[in-house]
Design a protein around this motif. Structure first.
Motif, PDB file in Angstrom:
ATOM      1  N   ASN A 132      -7.868  -7.690 -10.805  1.00 28.11           N
ATOM      2  CA  ASN A 132      -6.710  -6.910 -11.249  1.00 28.11           C
ATOM      3  C   ASN A 132      -5.425  -7.488 -10.671  1.00 28.11           C
ATOM      4  OD1 ASN A 132      -8.028  -5.340  -8.764  1.00 28.11           O
ATOM      5  ND2 ASN A 132      -5.815  -4.987  -8.666  1.00 28.11           N
ATOM      6  N   GLU A 135      -1.339   4.124  -6.504  1.00 30.19           N
ATOM      7  CA  GLU A 135      -0.415   5.011  -7.224  1.00 30.19           C
ATOM      8  C   GLU A 135       0.229   4.334  -8.425  1.00 30.19           C
ATOM      9  OE1 GLU A 135       2.028   7.666  -4.372  1.00 30.19           O
ATOM     10  OE2 GLU A 135       1.391   5.920  -3.195  1.00 30.19           O
ATOM     11  N   ARG A 136       0.248   3.000  -8.421  1.00 27.87           N
ATOM     12  CA  ARG A 136       0.854   2.283  -9.543  1.00 27.87           C
ATOM     13  C   ARG A 136      -0.183   1.480 -10.335  1.00 27.87           C
ATOM     14  NH1 ARG A 136       5.208   1.194  -5.851  1.00 27.87           N
ATOM     15  NH2 ARG A 136       4.764  -1.047  -5.804  1.00 27.87           N
ATOM     16  N   THR A 137      -1.441   1.828 -10.177  1.00 27.76           N
ATOM     17  CA  THR A 137      -2.507   1.193 -10.954  1.00 27.76           C
ATOM     18  C   THR A 137      -2.850   2.091 -12.139  1.00 27.76           C
ATOM     19  OG1 THR A 137      -3.458   0.109  -8.998  1.00 27.76           O
ATOM     20  CG2 THR A 137      -4.889   0.372 -10.922  1.00 27.76           C
ATOM     21  N   ASP A 138      -2.646   1.576 -13.345  1.00 25.60           N
ATOM     22  CA  ASP A 138      -2.909   2.421 -14.523  1.00 25.60           C
ATOM     23  C   ASP A 138      -4.402   2.486 -14.802  1.00 25.60           C
ATOM     24  OD1 ASP A 138      -3.570   0.342 -16.816  1.00 25.60           O
ATOM     25  OD2 ASP A 138      -1.863  -0.458 -15.702  1.00 25.60           O
ATOM     26  N   GLN A 139      -4.791   3.535 -15.490  1.00 31.28           N
ATOM     27  CA  GLN A 139      -6.206   3.774 -15.736  1.00 31.28           C
ATOM     28  C   GLN A 139      -6.821   2.689 -16.616  1.00 31.28           C
ATOM     29  OE1 GLN A 139      -7.159   7.738 -17.012  1.00 31.28           O
ATOM     30  NE2 GLN A 139      -9.332   7.305 -17.267  1.00 31.28           N
ATOM     31  N   ALA A 140      -6.046   2.126 -17.514  1.00 31.33           N
ATOM     32  CA  ALA A 140      -6.574   1.065 -18.380  1.00 31.33           C
ATOM     33  C   ALA A 140      -6.999  -0.149 -17.547  1.00 31.33           C
ATOM     34  CB  ALA A 140      -5.540   0.667 -19.421  1.00 31.33           C
ATOM     35  N   THR A 141      -6.193  -0.492 -16.554  1.00 34.34           N
ATOM     36  CA  THR A 141      -6.554  -1.602 -15.665  1.00 34.34           C
ATOM     37  C   THR A 141      -7.811  -1.267 -14.885  1.00 34.34           C
ATOM     38  OG1 THR A 141      -4.264  -2.369 -15.450  1.00 34.34           O
ATOM     39  CG2 THR A 141      -5.797  -2.992 -13.694  1.00 34.34           C
ATOM     40  N   TRP A 142      -7.840  -0.064 -14.308  1.00 36.30           N
ATOM     41  CA  TRP A 142      -9.021   0.377 -13.574  1.00 36.30           C
ATOM     42  C   TRP A 142     -10.283   0.256 -14.439  1.00 36.30           C
ATOM     43  CZ3 TRP A 142     -10.642   2.088  -8.829  1.00 36.30           C
ATOM     44  CH2 TRP A 142     -11.830   2.840  -8.789  1.00 36.30           C
ATOM     45  N   SER A 143     -10.209   0.773 -15.664  1.00 35.50           N
ATOM     46  CA  SER A 143     -11.379   0.787 -16.543  1.00 35.50           C
ATOM     47  C   SER A 143     -11.810  -0.622 -16.925  1.00 35.50           C
ATOM     48  CB  SER A 143     -11.080   1.607 -17.798  1.00 35.50           C
ATOM     49  OG  SER A 143     -10.850   2.958 -17.467  1.00 35.50           O
ATOM     50  N   ARG A 144     -10.849  -1.489 -17.196  1.00 37.45           N
ATOM     51  CA  ARG A 144     -11.189  -2.862 -17.593  1.00 37.45           C
ATOM     52  C   ARG A 144     -11.924  -3.591 -16.476  1.00 37.45           C
ATOM     53  NH1 ARG A 144      -8.523  -7.929 -17.008  1.00 37.45           N
ATOM     54  NH2 ARG A 144      -9.261  -9.445 -18.565  1.00 37.45           N
TER      55      ARG A 144
END
Length: 259
Positions: A92, A98-107
């Protein structure tokens, strides 16, 4: 006699810096190699370079059907599957939680963790049909501690550890060994070039100079350990974790003054 004569090995992420090193080494040791990757041009070129004992298969590790097709390709081309190397992974862009979007997390979780899960799930029956074999999951030293700015990657690699141990317990009686390698900072584009959406590479945050072995690792450092774990030389090894980091996790090596 080579260690992998008459065996078939599937390597995911097989066109990358570490993956291509693994593919070439298994091939040199006599294996039939199946290169799984989403980069069709590089995959086909590597298979053409290696010749008749190599095949490329387009593999999206997040898709179970894609996994099924890859395993079927291995069995159709070479008569079976003996070793799976879950090497595919992504990083990533650095950011606090706090500034990590969920789409990045999921990918990141989809590729690094779900991809490994699906590989074990789909390959296990093929390994069983081949009377046993080995699975090696490539994790990271980031799966052994916390690293600020890299929560998705860290979480995925911690989870791979637990998945590996569970798979080792479930598959051991079938003659299938499952182990994990945790590389440190290895000199590949994965750590020397910024991840998608990032402006800095992981290597920018590390200097190997203070550590026990003051250099970056090379892909071949990981490959040599991988060959051991995948071979019959490690027939009594399962559910284990191997760190290969030049002493990074030991902390800085203080140098004594010389007279």
């Amino acid at each position: 006699m080579n260690r992998f004569d008459d065996q078939t090995v599937l390597v995911t992420g097989g066109t990358g810096g570490q993956g291509s090193s693994h593919v070439r080494a298994f091939h040199a040791e006599g294996a039939n190699v199946v290169i799984g990757d989403i980069d069709a041009d590089r995959g086909a070129a590597l298979a053409d370079e290696l010749g008749t004992r190599a095949r490329f298969t387009l593999l999206d590790v997040t898709d179970e059907d894609s996994w099924s097709a890859a395993v079927q390709a291995a069995e159709s081309a070479f008569g079976g599957l003996n070793v799976l190397i879950n090497n595919a992974g992504v990083q990533n862009p650095p950011a606090p939680i706090e500034r990590t979007d969920q789409a990045t997390w999921s990918r990141i979780l989809d590729i690094n963790l779900t991809g490994t899960f699906l590989g074990i799930k789909v390959a296990a029956p093929a390994l069983r049909r081949a009377a046993g074999g080995a699975i090696v999951n490539i994790a990271s030293t980031m799966g052994l501690g916390g690293t600020a700015q890299y929560a998705p990657y860290v979480a995925s690699k911690w989870a791979v550890r637990g998945l590996t141990r569970t798979a080792a317990l479930e598959l051991g009686r079938d003659g299938i060994r499952v182990n994990t390698i945790h590389p440190g900072v290895i000199a590949t584009p994965f750590i020397q070039e910024p991840a998608a959406g990032a402006t800095a590479a992981i290597a920018d945050f590390y200097s190997p100079e203070p550590f026990a072995i003051p250099r970056l690792g090379e892909p071949t450092d990981v490959t040599r350990l991988l060959l051991f774990l995948a071979s019959s030389d490690a027939s009594f090894v399962t559910g284990s974790e191997y760190v290969i980091d030049g002493g990074l996790l030991l902390g800085p090596a203080l140098q004594a003054e010389t007279a």
